[in-house]
Structures are given as structure tokens and as C-alpha cells.
Design a protein around this motif. Structure first.
Motif, PDB file in Angstrom:
ATOM      1  N   GLN A  80      -0.016  -0.098  -7.499  1.00  0.00           N
ATOM      2  CA  GLN A  80       0.383  -1.082  -6.487  1.00  0.00           C
ATOM      3  C   GLN A  80       0.186  -2.507  -6.968  1.00  0.00           C
ATOM      4  O   GLN A  80       0.902  -3.410  -6.541  1.00  0.00           O
ATOM      5  N   PRO A  87       4.587   2.145   1.986  1.00  0.00           N
ATOM      6  CA  PRO A  87       4.204   1.257   0.876  1.00  0.00           C
ATOM      7  C   PRO A  87       3.346   1.954  -0.169  1.00  0.00           C
ATOM      8  O   PRO A  87       3.494   1.700  -1.362  1.00  0.00           O
ATOM      9  N   MET A  97       5.525   3.633  -2.302  1.00  0.00           N
ATOM     10  CA  MET A  97       6.594   2.758  -2.748  1.00  0.00           C
ATOM     11  C   MET A  97       7.973   3.379  -2.507  1.00  0.00           C
ATOM     12  O   MET A  97       8.815   3.419  -3.409  1.00  0.00           O
ATOM     13  N   LEU A 126      11.535  -5.244   4.572  1.00  0.00           N
ATOM     14  CA  LEU A 126      10.439  -4.988   3.623  1.00  0.00           C
ATOM     15  C   LEU A 126       9.588  -6.217   3.333  1.00  0.00           C
ATOM     16  O   LEU A 126       8.548  -6.117   2.684  1.00  0.00           O
ATOM     17  N   THR A 149       5.861  -6.256   3.319  1.00  0.00           N
ATOM     18  CA  THR A 149       5.144  -5.165   2.637  1.00  0.00           C
ATOM     19  C   THR A 149       4.782  -5.514   1.207  1.00  0.00           C
ATOM     20  O   THR A 149       4.020  -4.786   0.567  1.00  0.00           O
ATOM     21  N   LEU A 156       6.962  -5.331  -1.060  1.00  0.00           N
ATOM     22  CA  LEU A 156       7.871  -4.495  -1.842  1.00  0.00           C
ATOM     23  C   LEU A 156       9.312  -4.955  -1.624  1.00  0.00           C
ATOM     24  O   LEU A 156       9.610  -5.671  -0.670  1.00  0.00           O
TER      25      LEU A 156
END
Lengths: 458, 458
Positions: free
Chosen positions: A242, B104, B107, B124, B127, B129
Motif C-alpha cells: 500500500q 482499498p 486495491m 476513488l 482512497t 487509489l
């Protein structure tokens, strides 16, 4: 297919191949086994083709006589992919072992299917490029393509799915197709390359591969690190992913595997869960990655860190890791193994490994656990005494529970070992109606079911 | 399929969908066109399903009555994929536009096919991401999957092939399949996900997608840079790739495109070949990459460098790049365009672009060239007066020579725009026997040929 047909076909194959067709028992037995618990199943004959044209000619004969054809690479698959339960011809691709072309400016190589990954990388050494997919065994690239192999470097470089640009393959009736191209991408119709990758020789025989190469990293740093518990190791990996640190390899081994290494390879690892990590990049980049990883690992109790950029130390580390299978087998002399292979979303990995450990312990079996933790993929090496049928039955029960667990968690029954004979009974559970679709495709492309029959499809 | 069958099917669809089934001329015409030179071809009716179950019910009706079904995303494809040359029902997926789940820690996101890529990225934002595939248009993710879309970020993040983990799709007879899983990889049989990606609605209707997400980069730096000539720009890209510098985007535009931007968007670019570059990474990493790239670019005569990490400046840059199509159209008022799309091994790119430029100039046409140069993929926007048939004929001759050139150089007739109607006549030349294999798969999965008939397959 009657016995007469088999004999006629073999006689025609002998006319074609001369001494490169054998029905001798030692040759048949050398193409009958696997490295795991599957029973030997010898073919009627073994052929050693030397060209695509010969493969096509062989298939025309076998198609006319309904004789099964099973491709054979290096025999290192774990699910009985290359066995011949219905007889037929084992097509040993080891003589098609030439690197046909290397194009450094396009970062690709064209190879025959019998080239092994190590042989290709030796050939590439001077180019500054390498082929990254590494399943452990020095498998043939044709076999790796047919089984959609992956391994320790997949977390960074992808699997065969990501590193094969195109294929040449011979269909069941002898027609030759070429899929993909030398361009980096294409949207010209169905992705036949991807369809053949992982089709385990049931749709066509791969006779040539165009492979994507990568730049040899300027610097490689690796380390082993022990953790107090399984959860700590897995959570460290999740946090690292992450945070966007690009790991080239991130492998997990449990305490039982660490013990196996110590006994087999003379290492002195603490008997705890470990991560084995590698970073590739520029010298500064690798140092930065290693430092950031070290901080994260420390948060999760990681100890005994020892970074090295020495090629010798790194070679020792991965030799130890790749030697896990014989090391674990040696924990129980005379044993063979069932090697499980589920892959789950990484958020479920710690839970999946812990439940599996509990299952194995409850069954009173020996079963070290290790895996490609960055992909959520892990293996239990369930040690079986081949003379005790209850051993196999227990292993099968654990394996069935693993499959159920993988599907419940949104994962897959096999991350990288494939279906072959061993996982076929689980395909319906994973794919439902999709498995029937696979069967329809198989029937469309191999209507006589001569290509690796008895594997993968319904 | 007789007219009576069509009317019966439409009546059954109306019973199912009520006002979400229309035969009104404006609705049919809104689902009849494309953004390029292809003639409009309206469906008999337009349906707006709201669930997978409804899509399945629609297909059961259409299957029983042999009525064609053509999925419709945002209508931004360039090869007439969503036209209805044989009539039938246009399945407008815009009401299936929910983001079903974002995970998340794994992913990944699960979305309905009508979600556009921009809408997903808005969702998103918090997040950390994002979903990287960017074909320029704010296309629907279902359409992007069906056409195996790629674009400016593919050089770094891959195409839809690399960023779709799994699909749900409805087959021609209404059966629902789920492909792939939420695990990072799998070797459980044929790769049905990859088979559906790029199948252009001819094998199944995509009703759900599981997408791979990526971490939003800590820092993004972008720049525009002019070069003395085409060769210099392309060779700069090749040298950059070989040096291992990870570019997030690397776009080429020629002098004609630069002129189009200046006229249309009020920019003041020198009328020379340009590269537009973006790097993603940590602040120090991006600075290092930009510096190394600057050195390489200087060796090839790159000038007017202006790095920025300002989000506004970057947004302006990519808005300009994504506006290339209308900007080029505006060079010839009233024009439409044929947009070519070959992709070649990068070592052949400069040669391919130069030959194409010579062809266009020799034909006396306007045709700016631009492309995703890191992938070896480029487009010529051949401007056509729709009222002059000789214009279209000239464009088709140039396009045919481009396809021949791509194949001679080991590339593909379409890097990212797909086959649809426009490239179908070139499929045999690219795939040979492989095109027949695509036809066999199509027949196995859609025996009545109701899914997007007239496209892609023989």
C-alpha cells in the motif's frame, strides 16, 4: 480408438521421425511421472520433434487416428499435466530448444518451446536484458506458457500472462496459427495468446514464443527477516504494497519451512515466520526502498535484518528458497507430497494461512507453508507416505477445505500450479457455467479431444 | 429473422422493460452513429437495462427471436463497434452505473459497466487509489473492457488487459458467467477474462467488472518538449525506455498537430514534433527521472523544456492532448475523419511514421500524426470531406498501406481502436488461420450470431 489404430499411427509416426519416435519402456516411463503424488501414466510412445512442421505432421497423423497428444517440457509441473492417462504420444519438446532471435531495441526474444528459462537468461546476459518469470524449477518456456506460470518475481514483473507477446501453435488437426505480434499491444480481435496461455496443451501445441524482456536492474538488494507471528509478516507485506514500495520479490515461509531449511541446507534461521525480500532498481532507489521497508518491518516486529547486494549471498538465498520442496520432503524420509496452491485477496491472506495451519495441525500432518505473499498466493506442502492411503485421504480433505476457503474469500483454487488432473474436480466450484464455456471452446478447437485429454475441461 | 419476429421480440421487451424500451426515432438515431466516417446504422429499438438479471432476460428474448443485440457505452469508439448494421436492440448500459464496491486493502473496485472512467476516479479520490487506463474520451468502463482499451498511461500501467481482474457477462442465450477472481493471479483454466476483453460485444455482454487499482502517485511531473525532427523525438523515447526510466505517459505529436493545437486551443507551440511526458513517483524519484530524461532529450536536440508539478498546468497539457481530435477536425471545417491506429515494434516506429507522413503528403491530404509513442502506437487523423467520395477512397488507400506496413514490421493493424466494422477486412491479413479460430470460438459461444453481428469475426 482401437489398438489397431494406435499401432497404425505409431507406425506412421516412425516413418516420419525415425529414431526420434520410441516405444521403449524406459522412454515411456520417463514421460509417465510427476514430482508429486499423482500416479504414473505412461504414453504409448514418445516423439522428439525438431520443428513446427514436424509437430504439424505428427498432429495430422494423430488427428486422423484419434491418438492423444500430450506435450512434455521438463516434467516439473505439480498437477499431473503431462501424464498420459489415456495413452497416446508424449511430445517431448526438448529438441526444439533454440533461441531464434533477440531484439534488444524492442526488448523481446523469440524462442522455441524447449528453451528453459535459465538457458534463455544465460543467452541474454550480455544484452543487459533478462526474462523475469521464475517458477523455481528450471522449466521450459513452452511449459511455462502452457501452464501460465508465475513465481517469486510475479509481484513485480507479472506472470507468463504479462510476458508473452505472441505464440505460434499447432492445432489438433495440424493447422498452424500465430497469435499476437511484436508490438507492445494490440486490439485486433480475440486475445488468442491469452487463451493459449494456461490452456495446458488442451487447445494447441505451442511451437514458438515471443517474449517480453526487461532491463537487468542496476542494483539488487535482498534480505531475510524473521517476524514474531504469521500475522505480523503478512501485515507487513500489505503495508509495504500500500505504501507503493516496488518489491521485486517478497516470499513468506513459516516456522516449519524455516526448520526444514535448517535441517536440509544447514542454515541457522530462527524457527519463526520469515519474509525474503528483494528490491531492484538504481543504487539510490534500492537503498531508499530498503530503508522504507525496514521501517515498516520494524513496526510489525521484524528482526534480524540483513541487507545484502552481494550476488553470492543473493544466490544462496534464492537457492535456499527454490530448494524448499526437497527440503520439506526431507522432513519425512520416503515421503511424497501434495502441494496446495490457493491464491486469495491479500486482505484475507493472514486469515487463510492461519486457518490452513490449524487444519494441518488438527489432522496431525506435517505440512510446511510458504508462498508468494505479495500476490496472496501460498502453498502447503502436505507430506504423504505413499504406502499409507489414509495419508492421501487426509491431504485431500485439507486440500478440499483450502479450495472452499479460497472461493469463500474471493480467490482461486490455483494461483500458479494449474489444473491438470489434480484440480479438475474443483473447476465447477470455481467457475460454474464458465467451466462449460471452457468446454465449448475446447470442443470447437479440438473436436476429437486428442489434445491432452482428461485434463482441465469438463 | 423476419419482421414479425422483430415485432414480437420488441413487444416482449416492452413487457419486460416498460418505458425503458424505445423505438422512437430520436432514441434510435442517438444509438446509430459514431464519431468518425462510418455511416449511421440505427437499431430497431433501444433498451436501458438496470441489472444483470434484466440483461439476461433481454438476451433470452432476443435469442429466442434471433434478434441482434449490440451493447452501447458512451458511443466514443472509432470503428463503428456499436452501430447496428443488421438492426436489433441497442443495449444502452448507462443506467448500470454504480460503483458496487471499493476495497482499498486489496486495491480493487467492482463496478457496473456504465460507470465512466472519470466517474470512478472521482469516487476513488479519497482512497489514495486511482484507475489508470485513459483512452482520452470519458468512456464507460464496460466499453473500455469490451474494446480492450488503452491510451496515454499504458506505457506505465498497461491496458484494460492488465487492469481487469474479472468480469461478469451474459452469454447470447442468457446464461450468466463470472470470470477471474479477486486474487492477484490464477492458473485455473482458460483465461475467459482475457477472451472477453476486446471481444467487442460479440461473445457476451459485460455486466460487471472487477478492476485493479493503483496508488495515486505522491508526485506527478509533466513537460512538453520540441524536437528538430521526428527521428529525434522517437529515438529519444527509445533511449529513455532502454535506460529504464519509468515514464507514466509519453506522447508524440507532429508539427501538423502542434499547428492544430495552436489554432484550436490558442497555444503557442513551435510547429515542430513534440513529446509530452509525465513521470509519477516520490518527489525525489520524479525529480531524478525528469533530470535523467532531460539529459537524454538534450542529446536528441530537445528544446523548450518546461517541467511542472502544478496540477493546473498538467490538466491543461492533457486537456490539450485529449482535445487533439476536435482540434485536428477544425483544420478543415465540415470535415470528418478516418483515424488510423497501427502499432509497431518501437525500433520501427520512426520509419513507420516517416513513411506514413510521405504517403499522406503524396496524396495531398491533411493528416496530422500523433500517438502513444512509448508503445509504438500512432494515429494519423485523415481529414475527409463527407461529400467528396474521392476523399474517402484516398484515405482508405492510405489506411490499407498503413496496415500492410504494420504487418511487414511485425506489428498490428490496430493498437487500441479495435476492429468493429472498420478493420474487419484486415483481420485475415493479420491473423491468417487465427481469424478462423476466432470464428470457431464465436460460433461455439454465440451459435445464432445475435451478439453484435457483422463485427470482428469472419
Amino acid at each position: 480408438m482401437g489398438q489397431a489404430d494406435v499401432e497404425t499411427a505409431i507406425s506412421e509416426l516412425r516413418d516420419l521421425l525415425g529414431p526420434r519416435l520410441s516405444v521403449a519402456r524406459p522412454d515411456r516411463e520417463a514421460h509417465a511421472g510427476s514430482e508429486t503424488w499423482h500416479s504414473a501414466a505412461p504414453p504409448d510412445a514418445v516423439a522428439w520433434p525438431e520443428s513446427t512442421a514436424e509437430v504439424a505432421a505428427i498432429l495430422r497423423i494423430c488427428y486422423a487416428r484419434d491418438l492423444p497428444v500430450i506435450a512434455w517440457g521438463t516434467g516439473t509441473s505439480l498437477e499431473g499435466h503431462a501424464l498420459a492417462p489415456l495413452g497416446g504420444v508424449s511430445l517431448d519438446m526438448s529438441r526444439m530448444d533454440r533461441v531464434l532471435e533477440v531484439r534488444p531495441e524492442d526488448m523481446l526474444a523469440v524462442v522455441q518451446p524447449g528453451v528453459t528459462r535459465e538457458a534463455l537468461n544465460v543467452e541474454l546476459r550480455a544484452t543487459g536484458l533478462f526474462f523475469p518469470v521464475d517458477p523455481g524449477a528450471n522449466a521450459s518456456l513452452g511449459g511455462m506458457a502452457a501452464t501460465r506460470a508465475s513465481g517469486t518475481t510475479t509481484v513485480r514483473y507479472g506472470s507468463m500472462r504479462d510476458n508473452v507477446l505472441g505464440l505460434e501453435a499447432v492445432l489438433s488437426d495440424g493447422r498452424i496459427i500465430r497469435t499476437g505480434s511484436r508490438a507492445a499491444k494490440s486490439s485486433a480481435g480475440y486475445d488468442l495468446t491469452a487463451l493459449l496461455l494456461g490452456s495446458e496443451g488442451t487447445l494447441g501445441i505451442i511451437t514458438e514464443l515471443t517474449l517480453r524482456l526487461h532491463g537487468q536492474p542496476e542494483e539488487i538488494a535482498s534480505a531475510v527477516c524473521a517476524f514474531p507471528g504469521l500475522d505480523d509478516a503478512v501485515n507487513c507485506v500489505i503495508a509495504t504494497i500500500q505504501s507503493g514500495i516496488p518489491m521485486a520479490r517478497i516470499e513468506f515461509v513459516d516456522e516449519a519451512t524455516a526448520r526444514a531449511f535448517n535441517l536440509y541446507a544447514g542454515t541457522q534461521l530462527p524457527e519463526k515466520p520469515h519474509l525474503m525480500i528483494e528490491f531492484n532498481g538504481s543504487a539510490t532507489g534500492v537503498a531508499e526502498d530498503a530503508a522504507r521497508f525496514g521501517e515498516i518491518a520494524a513496526e510489525f516486529g521484524g528482526v534480524d535484518f540483513d541487507w545484502t547486494t552481494s550476488p553470492e549471498a543473493r544466490a544462496r538465498l534464492w537457492k535456499m528458497r527454490h530448494g524448499a520442496y526437497p527440503a520439506c520432503l526431507a522432513l519425512r524420509p520416503g515421503a511424497t507430497a501434495m502441494v496446495t496452491d490457493i491464491c486469495v485477496p491479500i486482505s484475507r491472506l493472514a486469515e487463510a494461512v492461519a486457518e490452513t495451519r490449524a487444519d494441518i495441525d488438527a489432522a496431525g500432518m506435517l505440512g510446511p507453508i510458504l508462498g508468494h505473499v505479495g500476490d496472496g498466493n501460498f502453498h502447503a506442502i502436505l507430506l504423504i507416505d505413499p504406502d499409507q492411503s489414509e495419508d492421501l485421504a487426509r491431504a485431500k480433505r485439507i486440500s478440499a477445505r483450502l479450495a472452499e476457503r479460497a472461493l469463500r474469500m474471493g480467490g482461486t483454487i490455483t494461483g500458479e500450479h494449474g489444473v491438470g488432473i489434480g484440480k479438475r474436480h474443483l473447476m465447477q466450484a470455481e467457475h460454474g457455467e464458465g467451466w462449460q464455456v471452457m468446454g465449448a471452446i475446447k470442443e470447437a478447437l479440438d473436436p476429437k479431444n486428442i489434445l491432452n485429454p482428461g485434463k482441465l475441461v469438463p
